[in-house]
Design a protein around this motif. Sequence first.
Motif, PDB file in Angstrom:
ATOM      1  N   ASN A   3       0.928  -1.348  -0.025  1.00  0.00           N
ATOM      2  CA  ASN A   3      -0.087   0.185   0.064  1.00  0.00           C
ATOM      3  C   ASN A   3       0.956   1.389  -0.191  1.00  0.00           C
ATOM      4  O   ASN A   3       0.295   2.186  -0.730  1.00  0.00           O
ATOM      5  N   ILE A   4       2.021   1.314   0.533  1.00  0.00           N
ATOM      6  CA  ILE A   4       2.815   2.471   0.849  1.00  0.00           C
ATOM      7  C   ILE A   4       3.644   2.563  -0.490  1.00  0.00           C
ATOM      8  O   ILE A   4       3.771   3.683  -0.907  1.00  0.00           O
ATOM      9  N   GLY A  88       1.723   7.429   4.685  1.00  0.00           N
ATOM     10  CA  GLY A  88       1.286   6.513   5.589  1.00  0.00           C
ATOM     11  C   GLY A  88       2.127   5.930   6.348  1.00  0.00           C
ATOM     12  O   GLY A  88       2.152   4.835   7.115  1.00  0.00           O
ATOM     13  N   ILE A  89       3.650   6.354   6.624  1.00  0.00           N
ATOM     14  CA  ILE A  89       4.493   5.737   7.310  1.00  0.00           C
ATOM     15  C   ILE A  89       4.193   5.943   8.827  1.00  0.00           C
ATOM     16  O   ILE A  89       4.798   5.211   9.616  1.00  0.00           O
ATOM     17  N   ALA A  90       3.608   7.209   9.170  1.00  0.00           N
ATOM     18  CA  ALA A  90       3.296   7.037  10.535  1.00  0.00           C
ATOM     19  C   ALA A  90       2.583   5.865  11.096  1.00  0.00           C
ATOM     20  O   ALA A  90       2.553   5.652  12.183  1.00  0.00           O
ATOM     21  N   THR A 110      12.573   7.532   8.605  1.00  0.00           N
ATOM     22  CA  THR A 110      12.172   6.192   8.222  1.00  0.00           C
ATOM     23  C   THR A 110      11.725   6.001   6.947  1.00  0.00           C
ATOM     24  O   THR A 110      11.988   4.855   6.235  1.00  0.00           O
ATOM     25  N   LEU A 111      11.320   7.106   6.246  1.00  0.00           N
ATOM     26  CA  LEU A 111      11.254   7.142   4.789  1.00  0.00           C
ATOM     27  C   LEU A 111      12.509   7.001   3.998  1.00  0.00           C
ATOM     28  O   LEU A 111      12.789   6.151   3.258  1.00  0.00           O
ATOM     29  N   GLU A 112      13.628   7.357   4.661  1.00  0.00           N
ATOM     30  CA  GLU A 112      15.084   7.175   3.948  1.00  0.00           C
ATOM     31  C   GLU A 112      15.368   5.952   4.003  1.00  0.00           C
ATOM     32  O   GLU A 112      15.907   5.007   3.335  1.00  0.00           O
ATOM     33  N   ALA A 113      15.091   5.349   5.378  1.00  0.00           N
ATOM     34  CA  ALA A 113      15.489   3.711   5.668  1.00  0.00           C
ATOM     35  C   ALA A 113      14.694   2.820   4.701  1.00  0.00           C
ATOM     36  O   ALA A 113      15.019   1.892   4.194  1.00  0.00           O
ATOM     37  N   ILE A 114      13.264   3.264   4.204  1.00  0.00           N
ATOM     38  CA  ILE A 114      12.454   2.331   3.408  1.00  0.00           C
ATOM     39  C   ILE A 114      13.029   2.490   1.941  1.00  0.00           C
ATOM     40  O   ILE A 114      13.194   1.376   1.318  1.00  0.00           O
ATOM     41  N   VAL A 115      13.515   3.777   1.795  1.00  0.00           N
ATOM     42  CA  VAL A 115      14.230   3.721   0.434  1.00  0.00           C
ATOM     43  C   VAL A 115      15.307   2.925   0.298  1.00  0.00           C
ATOM     44  O   VAL A 115      15.853   2.253  -0.800  1.00  0.00           O
ATOM     45  N   LYS A 128      14.425   4.078  -7.830  1.00  0.00           N
ATOM     46  CA  LYS A 128      14.171   5.383  -8.427  1.00  0.00           C
ATOM     47  C   LYS A 128      12.605   5.531  -8.880  1.00  0.00           C
ATOM     48  O   LYS A 128      11.953   6.789  -8.615  1.00  0.00           O
ATOM     49  N   LYS A 129      11.998   4.616  -9.574  1.00  0.00           N
ATOM     50  CA  LYS A 129      10.623   4.695  -9.964  1.00  0.00           C
ATOM     51  C   LYS A 129       9.847   4.889  -8.565  1.00  0.00           C
ATOM     52  O   LYS A 129       8.820   5.787  -8.712  1.00  0.00           O
ATOM     53  N   PHE A 130      10.115   4.454  -7.455  1.00  0.00           N
ATOM     54  CA  PHE A 130       9.264   4.329  -6.413  1.00  0.00           C
ATOM     55  C   PHE A 130       9.470   5.980  -5.891  1.00  0.00           C
ATOM     56  O   PHE A 130       8.343   6.690  -5.508  1.00  0.00           O
ATOM     57  N   VAL A 131      10.633   6.693  -6.029  1.00  0.00           N
ATOM     58  CA  VAL A 131      10.994   8.048  -5.690  1.00  0.00           C
ATOM     59  C   VAL A 131      10.142   8.921  -6.648  1.00  0.00           C
ATOM     60  O   VAL A 131       9.424  10.007  -5.898  1.00  0.00           O
TER      61      VAL A 131
END
Length: 213
Positions: A3-4, A88-90, A110-115, A128-131
């Motif tokens: 979802n995210i 929705g990372i919260a 946390t967003l950076e960690a997910i990247v 890169k597509k996600f970004v």
Amino acid sequence: MQNIAGISPSNIELYRLATIHSSIAQEGGNGFKESNERLEYLGDAILGAAVADYLFKKFPYKNEGFLTEIRSRLVNRESLNMLARKIGIANIVQYDKKNAHLQQVILGNTLEAIVGAIYLDKGYLRCKKFVVDKLINPYHDLDALVKANSNYKSKIIEWAQREGKEIRFEIISIKKGKNHKEFTAQVTVNGEPMGTGFGNSKKKAEQDAAFKA
């Protein structure tokens, strides 16, 4: 994670680790406390590279200074915290909930960690597509961003140079909280105080001072 990020994980453990803040890190059998800090470090670099790659190709006739400025606006802490809330990372970040303030300052990390996790799991191109597809295009109007010049410090420095005036920025105080710092900056022109600003980094405090000058 579907979802995210729109991704079906191949290595779910990477994404689990990406959501664990150091405030609740548990020591493993190797004596190392597992948290998302290493993934955050990696993700910070990959995110910067992906945004630079995207901007380089989108603006083929713009100079290095322009590209650096736009990238900075896209990946600064305020922008990353906003993007993290939007996707929705919260809802998935794990941290010490006794500290209510903590969530407000760790979402971008946390967003950076997910990247970083996406990069390790799926490779650079998918990352890169996600970004681009999940972060930049839905939530940033690049045309408006290009037109808006929010670098007040640069503006006032340029003005001072044109007018032959001496300008200085100085951090006059630092207040230390439990998990954050608040900086107070002052800008002076020819020795006269012109503006005082506040922020959770030296850069933000100086920008605020320049805005108020």
